[in-house]
Design a protein around this motif. Structure first.
Motif, PDB file in Angstrom:
ATOM      1  N   TRP A   1       0.852  -1.181   0.000  1.00  0.00           N
ATOM      2  CA  TRP A   1       0.000   0.000   0.000  1.00  0.00           C
ATOM      3  C   TRP A   1       0.887   1.230   0.000  1.00  0.00           C
ATOM      4  CZ3 TRP A   1      -3.454  -1.351   4.840  1.00  0.00           C
ATOM      5  CH2 TRP A   1      -4.244  -2.472   4.556  1.00  0.00           C
ATOM      6  N   THR A   2       0.445   2.266  -0.700  1.00  0.00           N
ATOM      7  CA  THR A   2       1.189   3.524  -0.712  1.00  0.00           C
ATOM      8  C   THR A   2       0.225   4.693  -0.582  1.00  0.00           C
ATOM      9  OG1 THR A   2       1.041   3.950  -3.102  1.00  0.00           O
ATOM     10  CG2 THR A   2       2.863   2.549  -2.357  1.00  0.00           C
ATOM     11  N   SER A   3       0.812   5.849  -0.266  1.00  0.00           N
ATOM     12  CA  SER A   3       0.044   7.080  -0.402  1.00  0.00           C
ATOM     13  C   SER A   3      -0.099   7.335  -1.898  1.00  0.00           C
ATOM     14  CB  SER A   3       0.758   8.241   0.297  1.00  0.00           C
ATOM     15  OG  SER A   3       1.747   8.816  -0.528  1.00  0.00           O
ATOM     16  N   GLN A   4      -0.807   8.379  -2.250  1.00  0.00           N
ATOM     17  CA  GLN A   4      -1.002   8.708  -3.661  1.00  0.00           C
ATOM     18  C   GLN A   4       0.106   9.607  -4.211  1.00  0.00           C
ATOM     19  OE1 GLN A   4      -5.103   9.988  -2.726  1.00  0.00           O
ATOM     20  NE2 GLN A   4      -5.709   8.677  -4.442  1.00  0.00           N
ATOM     21  N   TRP A   5       1.087   9.932  -3.384  1.00  0.00           N
ATOM     22  CA  TRP A   5       2.195  10.778  -3.821  1.00  0.00           C
ATOM     23  C   TRP A   5       3.134   9.962  -4.711  1.00  0.00           C
ATOM     24  CZ3 TRP A   5      -1.067  13.000  -0.909  1.00  0.00           C
ATOM     25  CH2 TRP A   5      -0.938  14.317  -0.472  1.00  0.00           C
ATOM     26  N   CYS A   6       3.700  10.603  -5.712  1.00  0.00           N
ATOM     27  CA  CYS A   6       4.568   9.926  -6.681  1.00  0.00           C
ATOM     28  C   CYS A   6       5.797   9.299  -6.010  1.00  0.00           C
ATOM     29  CB  CYS A   6       5.002  10.896  -7.780  1.00  0.00           C
ATOM     30  SG  CYS A   6       3.617  11.452  -8.818  1.00  0.00           S
ATOM     31  N   ARG A   7       6.379   9.957  -5.033  1.00  0.00           N
ATOM     32  CA  ARG A   7       7.600   9.415  -4.416  1.00  0.00           C
ATOM     33  C   ARG A   7       7.341   8.136  -3.621  1.00  0.00           C
ATOM     34  NH1 ARG A   7       6.795  14.459  -2.277  1.00  0.00           N
ATOM     35  NH2 ARG A   7       6.200  14.609  -0.084  1.00  0.00           N
ATOM     36  N   THR A   8       6.149   7.980  -3.060  1.00  0.00           N
ATOM     37  CA  THR A   8       5.849   6.734  -2.349  1.00  0.00           C
ATOM     38  C   THR A   8       5.562   5.617  -3.357  1.00  0.00           C
ATOM     39  OG1 THR A   8       3.472   7.186  -2.096  1.00  0.00           O
ATOM     40  CG2 THR A   8       4.947   7.931  -0.324  1.00  0.00           C
ATOM     41  N   ARG A   9       4.840   5.947  -4.396  1.00  0.00           N
ATOM     42  CA  ARG A   9       4.516   4.943  -5.418  1.00  0.00           C
ATOM     43  C   ARG A   9       5.784   4.478  -6.134  1.00  0.00           C
ATOM     44  NH1 ARG A   9       1.060   4.973  -9.232  1.00  0.00           N
ATOM     45  NH2 ARG A   9      -0.145   3.233  -8.435  1.00  0.00           N
ATOM     46  N   GLU A  10       6.690   5.417  -6.455  1.00  0.00           N
ATOM     47  CA  GLU A  10       7.931   5.031  -7.131  1.00  0.00           C
ATOM     48  C   GLU A  10       8.805   4.186  -6.211  1.00  0.00           C
ATOM     49  OE1 GLU A  10      11.569   6.768  -9.876  1.00  0.00           O
ATOM     50  OE2 GLU A  10      10.519   8.183  -8.571  1.00  0.00           O
ATOM     51  N   THR A  11       8.848   4.531  -4.925  1.00  0.00           N
ATOM     52  CA  THR A  11       9.601   3.706  -3.976  1.00  0.00           C
ATOM     53  C   THR A  11       9.082   2.270  -4.019  1.00  0.00           C
ATOM     54  OG1 THR A  11      10.080   5.587  -2.513  1.00  0.00           O
ATOM     55  CG2 THR A  11      10.181   3.380  -1.527  1.00  0.00           C
ATOM     56  N   ALA A  12       7.774   2.100  -3.954  1.00  0.00           N
ATOM     57  CA  ALA A  12       7.174   0.764  -3.961  1.00  0.00           C
ATOM     58  C   ALA A  12       7.412   0.047  -5.293  1.00  0.00           C
ATOM     59  CB  ALA A  12       5.680   0.873  -3.672  1.00  0.00           C
ATOM     60  N   GLN A  13       7.265   0.751  -6.395  1.00  0.00           N
ATOM     61  CA  GLN A  13       7.449   0.127  -7.710  1.00  0.00           C
ATOM     62  C   GLN A  13       8.874  -0.371  -7.896  1.00  0.00           C
ATOM     63  OE1 GLN A  13       6.147   3.461 -10.023  1.00  0.00           O
ATOM     64  NE2 GLN A  13       3.998   2.815 -10.024  1.00  0.00           N
ATOM     65  N   LEU A  14       9.843   0.409  -7.420  1.00  0.00           N
ATOM     66  CA  LEU A  14      11.242  -0.004  -7.563  1.00  0.00           C
ATOM     67  C   LEU A  14      11.600  -1.119  -6.580  1.00  0.00           C
ATOM     68  CD1 LEU A  14      12.846   3.514  -8.071  1.00  0.00           C
ATOM     69  CD2 LEU A  14      12.669   1.678  -9.780  1.00  0.00           C
TER      70      LEU A  14
END
Length: 181
Positions: free
Chosen positions: A84-97
């Motif tokens: 799960w992530t927040s909707q902020w790009c930096r949290t989503r990119e952290t999770a994706q990587l």
């Protein structure tokens, strides 16, 4: 004399804090990570969720740190059921990587930063706590959020890329330990 030696040896056979963290995660605990390194603080005026050009984003070091998060969990044999992530790009990119081939990443607005609007903290933290307490596994839950959210939930002020491991005990979330970046 033999008694003194036995007492002195006790820490050698006690489970270390780091071992407790990995054991908890292998049993299906929760780890809440602060997003990886994104230089600056807060967000620029005019932030638009979903438009990364309006946000503070990961830099090269942050992208490397995000990959290392996933590598470390895999090396410790932690199976992740959900991210799960927040909707902020930096949290989503952290999770994706960190989890490029793992479970689908799910946005959860309860973990959005309230840095710019502290009045949202009580309601959002209560919602995040309910969601975490509702987690039933079967394996680990990874959440990628922001410092203010993690501090409100746990009392811990994490560094970029640091994780706080939580276990549910009744209606409480207990901090087991931390995963250093």
């Amino acid at each position: 004399m033999a008694w003194a030696l036995c007492v002195a040896c006790a820490p050698a056979w006690a489970q270390s804090d780091e071992d407790k963290v990995w054991t908890a995660l292998q049993r299906g605990a929760i780890v809440v990570f602060r997003h990886a390194i994104a230089p600056g603080g807060g967000d620029p005026a005019g932030l638009v969720i979903g438009d990364c050009s309006t946000q503070r984003n990961l830099d090269t070091a942050g992208r490397q740190q995000a990959k290392a998060i996933g590598d470390r969990l895999r090396a410790k044999n932690v199976t992740v059921s959900a991210v799960w992530t927040s909707q902020w790009c930096r949290t989503r990119e952290t999770a994706q990587l960190a989890f490029p081939t793992g479970p689908a990443i799910q946005d959860q607005s309860a973990f959005n930063s309230f840095f710019a609007d502290a009045s949202r903290e009580p309601t959002q933290t209560a919602q995040a706590r309910r969601q975490l307490l509702g987690w039933t596994g079967p394996s680990a839950l990874v959440v990628v959020s922001h410092q203010v959210n993690i501090t409100a939930l746990t009392g811990v002020f994490p560094q970029s890329g640091e994780g706080v491991v939580l276990e549910r005990v009744g209606t409480r979330l207990n901090v087991v330990g931390r995963i250093q970046p």
